[in-house]
Design a protein around this motif. Structure first.
Motif, PDB file in Angstrom:
ATOM      1  N   ASP A  34      54.164 -26.249 -58.645  1.00  0.00           N
ATOM      2  CA  ASP A  34      52.833 -26.097 -58.043  1.00  0.00           C
ATOM      3  C   ASP A  34      52.783 -24.866 -57.143  1.00  0.00           C
ATOM      4  O   ASP A  34      51.808 -24.116 -57.161  1.00  0.00           O
ATOM      5  CB  ASP A  34      52.455 -27.342 -57.237  1.00  0.00           C
ATOM      6  CG  ASP A  34      52.095 -28.531 -58.107  1.00  0.00           C
ATOM      7  OD1 ASP A  34      51.837 -28.343 -59.321  1.00  0.00           O
ATOM      8  OD2 ASP A  34      52.081 -29.656 -57.577  1.00  0.00           O
ATOM      9  N   ALA A  35      53.827 -24.661 -56.365  1.00  0.00           N
ATOM     10  CA  ALA A  35      53.857 -23.507 -55.469  1.00  0.00           C
ATOM     11  C   ALA A  35      53.981 -22.201 -56.249  1.00  0.00           C
ATOM     12  O   ALA A  35      53.345 -21.199 -55.911  1.00  0.00           O
ATOM     13  CB  ALA A  35      55.006 -23.651 -54.471  1.00  0.00           C
ATOM     14  N   ASP A  40      52.768 -17.096 -60.496  1.00  0.00           N
ATOM     15  CA  ASP A  40      53.374 -16.975 -61.830  1.00  0.00           C
ATOM     16  C   ASP A  40      53.052 -18.220 -62.661  1.00  0.00           C
ATOM     17  O   ASP A  40      53.860 -19.135 -62.776  1.00  0.00           O
ATOM     18  CB  ASP A  40      54.887 -16.789 -61.683  1.00  0.00           C
ATOM     19  CG  ASP A  40      55.569 -16.377 -62.978  1.00  0.00           C
ATOM     20  OD1 ASP A  40      54.957 -16.512 -64.056  1.00  0.00           O
ATOM     21  OD2 ASP A  40      56.735 -15.936 -62.901  1.00  0.00           O
ATOM     22  N   ILE A  41      51.873 -18.218 -63.244  1.00  0.00           N
ATOM     23  CA  ILE A  41      51.409 -19.391 -64.004  1.00  0.00           C
ATOM     24  C   ILE A  41      52.339 -19.722 -65.175  1.00  0.00           C
ATOM     25  O   ILE A  41      52.663 -20.895 -65.373  1.00  0.00           O
ATOM     26  CB  ILE A  41      49.944 -19.200 -64.456  1.00  0.00           C
ATOM     27  CG1 ILE A  41      49.039 -19.237 -63.219  1.00  0.00           C
ATOM     28  CG2 ILE A  41      49.526 -20.269 -65.463  1.00  0.00           C
ATOM     29  CD1 ILE A  41      47.602 -18.867 -63.478  1.00  0.00           C
ATOM     30  N   PRO A  42      52.803 -18.755 -65.964  1.00  0.00           N
ATOM     31  CA  PRO A  42      53.715 -19.112 -67.064  1.00  0.00           C
ATOM     32  C   PRO A  42      54.999 -19.794 -66.579  1.00  0.00           C
ATOM     33  O   PRO A  42      55.480 -20.746 -67.186  1.00  0.00           O
ATOM     34  CB  PRO A  42      54.018 -17.777 -67.742  1.00  0.00           C
ATOM     35  CG  PRO A  42      52.865 -16.904 -67.399  1.00  0.00           C
ATOM     36  CD  PRO A  42      52.448 -17.332 -66.019  1.00  0.00           C
ATOM     37  N   ARG A  43      55.547 -19.320 -65.482  1.00  0.00           N
ATOM     38  CA  ARG A  43      56.769 -19.927 -64.948  1.00  0.00           C
ATOM     39  C   ARG A  43      56.507 -21.352 -64.475  1.00  0.00           C
ATOM     40  O   ARG A  43      57.311 -22.261 -64.721  1.00  0.00           O
ATOM     41  CB  ARG A  43      57.308 -19.068 -63.803  1.00  0.00           C
ATOM     42  CG  ARG A  43      58.645 -19.492 -63.306  1.00  0.00           C
ATOM     43  CD  ARG A  43      59.209 -18.401 -62.411  1.00  0.00           C
ATOM     44  NE  ARG A  43      60.219 -18.943 -61.532  1.00  0.00           N
ATOM     45  CZ  ARG A  43      60.388 -18.580 -60.282  1.00  0.00           C
ATOM     46  NH1 ARG A  43      59.620 -17.660 -59.743  1.00  0.00           N
ATOM     47  NH2 ARG A  43      61.336 -19.112 -59.558  1.00  0.00           N
ATOM     48  N   ILE A  47      58.310 -24.794 -65.979  1.00  0.00           N
ATOM     49  CA  ILE A  47      58.969 -25.810 -65.158  1.00  0.00           C
ATOM     50  C   ILE A  47      58.360 -27.185 -65.424  1.00  0.00           C
ATOM     51  O   ILE A  47      59.076 -28.168 -65.633  1.00  0.00           O
ATOM     52  CB  ILE A  47      58.872 -25.452 -63.659  1.00  0.00           C
ATOM     53  CG1 ILE A  47      59.651 -24.167 -63.365  1.00  0.00           C
ATOM     54  CG2 ILE A  47      59.372 -26.613 -62.797  1.00  0.00           C
ATOM     55  CD1 ILE A  47      59.330 -23.548 -62.016  1.00  0.00           C
ATOM     56  N   THR A  48      57.041 -27.243 -65.452  1.00  0.00           N
ATOM     57  CA  THR A  48      56.355 -28.511 -65.693  1.00  0.00           C
ATOM     58  C   THR A  48      56.680 -29.056 -67.083  1.00  0.00           C
ATOM     59  O   THR A  48      56.945 -30.259 -67.245  1.00  0.00           O
ATOM     60  CB  THR A  48      54.828 -28.335 -65.522  1.00  0.00           C
ATOM     61  OG1 THR A  48      54.577 -27.834 -64.197  1.00  0.00           O
ATOM     62  CG2 THR A  48      54.090 -29.635 -65.721  1.00  0.00           C
ATOM     63  N   LEU A  49      56.671 -28.188 -68.074  1.00  0.00           N
ATOM     64  CA  LEU A  49      57.016 -28.612 -69.437  1.00  0.00           C
ATOM     65  C   LEU A  49      58.447 -29.136 -69.508  1.00  0.00           C
ATOM     66  O   LEU A  49      58.715 -30.149 -70.156  1.00  0.00           O
ATOM     67  CB  LEU A  49      56.859 -27.454 -70.419  1.00  0.00           C
ATOM     68  CG  LEU A  49      55.461 -27.184 -70.947  1.00  0.00           C
ATOM     69  CD1 LEU A  49      55.447 -25.871 -71.730  1.00  0.00           C
ATOM     70  CD2 LEU A  49      54.988 -28.323 -71.823  1.00  0.00           C
ATOM     71  N   GLN A  50      59.364 -28.438 -68.861  1.00  0.00           N
ATOM     72  CA  GLN A  50      60.753 -28.871 -68.912  1.00  0.00           C
ATOM     73  C   GLN A  50      60.959 -30.229 -68.251  1.00  0.00           C
ATOM     74  O   GLN A  50      61.711 -31.055 -68.753  1.00  0.00           O
ATOM     75  CB  GLN A  50      61.663 -27.809 -68.288  1.00  0.00           C
ATOM     76  CG  GLN A  50      61.758 -26.582 -69.160  1.00  0.00           C
ATOM     77  CD  GLN A  50      62.670 -25.519 -68.590  1.00  0.00           C
ATOM     78  OE1 GLN A  50      62.739 -25.329 -67.382  1.00  0.00           O
ATOM     79  NE2 GLN A  50      63.363 -24.822 -69.465  1.00  0.00           N
ATOM     80  N   VAL A  51      60.266 -30.466 -67.148  1.00  0.00           N
ATOM     81  CA  VAL A  51      60.355 -31.785 -66.503  1.00  0.00           C
ATOM     82  C   VAL A  51      59.770 -32.854 -67.420  1.00  0.00           C
ATOM     83  O   VAL A  51      60.356 -33.914 -67.622  1.00  0.00           O
ATOM     84  CB  VAL A  51      59.643 -31.777 -65.130  1.00  0.00           C
ATOM     85  CG1 VAL A  51      59.496 -33.190 -64.582  1.00  0.00           C
ATOM     86  CG2 VAL A  51      60.405 -30.904 -64.137  1.00  0.00           C
ATOM     87  N   THR A  52      58.625 -32.552 -68.001  1.00  0.00           N
ATOM     88  CA  THR A  52      57.974 -33.506 -68.904  1.00  0.00           C
ATOM     89  C   THR A  52      58.843 -33.811 -70.111  1.00  0.00           C
ATOM     90  O   THR A  52      59.039 -34.980 -70.475  1.00  0.00           O
ATOM     91  CB  THR A  52      56.601 -32.963 -69.357  1.00  0.00           C
ATOM     92  OG1 THR A  52      55.790 -32.750 -68.194  1.00  0.00           O
ATOM     93  CG2 THR A  52      55.905 -33.915 -70.301  1.00  0.00           C
ATOM     94  N   LEU A  53      59.379 -32.775 -70.742  1.00  0.00           N
ATOM     95  CA  LEU A  53      60.237 -32.974 -71.915  1.00  0.00           C
ATOM     96  C   LEU A  53      61.501 -33.762 -71.559  1.00  0.00           C
ATOM     97  O   LEU A  53      61.941 -34.623 -72.326  1.00  0.00           O
ATOM     98  CB  LEU A  53      60.594 -31.629 -72.545  1.00  0.00           C
ATOM     99  CG  LEU A  53      59.439 -30.929 -73.270  1.00  0.00           C
ATOM    100  CD1 LEU A  53      59.773 -29.469 -73.539  1.00  0.00           C
ATOM    101  CD2 LEU A  53      59.099 -31.651 -74.561  1.00  0.00           C
TER     102      LEU A  53
END
Length: 102
Positions: A34-35, A40-43, A47-53
């Protein structure tokens, strides 16, 4: 703007330290994402995708959008990974090649 940047960087450093102190705490990673999204929206998305996966794997959850999420993760790494790696190398890490994984 200078003060806002300094506060944002300090916040990122505190959140990064919190992740290092407790690497398995996914909520800390999501707070960091979030911060990071402010600059850096792609980054942040990666991170969010990796946590979700990681959660889906751990829970043996296979939602219909899992293949698309996996594909998007690869796209983000391929398109932005080199830029992120340059930033890491510029900090003097000795040229280590980062592994973009959770």
């Amino acid at each position: 703007e200078g003060i806002c940047y300094a506060v944002r960087m300090a916040t990122l450093e505190v959140l990064h330290a919190a992740i290092l102190a407790s690497p398995d705490d996914e909520d800390r990673r999501l707070a960091y994402a979030d911060a990071v999204a402010a600059s850096d929206i792609p980054r942040a998305e990666l991170i969010t995708l990796q946590v979700t996966l990681a959660r889906w794997r751990r829970e043996h959850n296979n939602p219909p959008n899992r293949p698309a999420a996996s594909t998007r993760q690869v796209e983000l790494i391929e398109t932005s990974g080199p830029t992120w790696a340059e930033a890491i190398d510029a900090k003097g890490d000795g040229g280590a090649i980062p592994a973009w994984r959770r």
